[in-house]
Scaffold this active site. Structure first.
Site, PDB file in Angstrom:
ATOM      1  N   GLU A 138      57.298  37.353  36.259  1.00  0.00           N
ATOM      2  CA  GLU A 138      55.839  37.469  36.376  1.00  0.00           C
ATOM      3  C   GLU A 138      55.390  37.507  37.832  1.00  0.00           C
ATOM      4  O   GLU A 138      54.460  38.238  38.176  1.00  0.00           O
ATOM      5  CB  GLU A 138      55.138  36.355  35.601  1.00  0.00           C
ATOM      6  CG  GLU A 138      55.379  36.390  34.098  1.00  0.00           C
ATOM      7  CD  GLU A 138      55.048  37.714  33.422  1.00  0.00           C
ATOM      8  OE1 GLU A 138      54.189  38.481  33.923  1.00  0.00           O
ATOM      9  OE2 GLU A 138      55.658  38.000  32.370  1.00  0.00           O
ATOM     10  N   CYS A 172      67.243  43.098  41.066  1.00  0.00           N
ATOM     11  CA  CYS A 172      68.296  44.033  41.449  1.00  0.00           C
ATOM     12  C   CYS A 172      68.006  44.503  42.881  1.00  0.00           C
ATOM     13  O   CYS A 172      66.929  44.231  43.429  1.00  0.00           O
ATOM     14  CB  CYS A 172      68.354  45.214  40.476  1.00  0.00           C
ATOM     15  SG  CYS A 172      66.930  46.330  40.558  1.00  0.00           S
TER      16      CYS A 172
END
Length: 188
Positions: A138, A172
């Site tokens: 979030e 990532c």
């Protein structure tokens, strides 16, 4: 970061989870010059109108304007509310969290992150890991990231607790670069 512990259940207090999140997020965001503070309890009484008795859930979007006011009161860059109630948005049976990048606020629910919710024994370590993943997700939205197709990236959409358990707590490489770029901007 605002916490709520007014949900009564046999699950126990979420204070240890909030403390863990504050310490972890404080360390992670310190390298970007962002201080993380736990500023106290968020009373559910302010959100009585968000409760849907038929669903026995709270409409998540109603938490965001209040968090926006709290953000302004503390002159914060962002505000995150952590609640111990079930939340939803129209079109979804439930959600783990909701962010509003424009307001720079987000809410995360611990309710469905407890292993007990799925009939498993209590596991505070797993609860903290799940909470961290959803909070990082979030906050990624708050700081301008979208969903990522990489199922290991924390920005991958979690349609179920299995998706949450599969993904990492970390961004990532591609999402981390975007996050760093966004955090370096003065208007974010």
């Amino acid at each position: 970061m605002m916490g709520n512990d007014s949900y009564s259940s046999n699950r126990g207090s979420s204070r240890d989870v909030l403390s863990f999140l504050q310490n972890f997020l404080g360390g992670f965001y310190a390298k970007y010059g962002i201080e993380v503070k736990l500023v106290g309890g968020l009373s559910l009484s302010k959100f009585y109108y968000a409760f849907d008795a038929e669903r026995n859930q709270f409409l998540a979007r109603h938490f965001l304007p209040v968090l926006s006011y709290i953000k302004k009161d503390f002159n914060a860059r962002a505000a995150l509310g952590i609640v111990n109630v079930d939340i939803y948005e129209p079109g979804f049976n439930f959600i783990f969290g909701l962010a509003h990048p424009g307001l720079k606020v987000a809410v995360v629910s611990l309710y469905r992150l407890y292993p007990e919710f799925y009939g498993n024994p209590p596991d505070r370590k797993l609860l903290k890991e799940r909470a961290l993943k959803e909070v990082m997700h979030e906050l990624g939205h708050v700081f301008g990231l979208g969903h990522c197709p990489n199922p290991k990236c924390v920005m991958h959409f979690s349609n179920s607790i299995i998706d949450t358990d599969i993904k990492s707590w970390m961004y990532c490489e591609s999402c981390l670069r975007k996050l760093e770029k966004n955090l370096a901007r003065s208007h974010v």
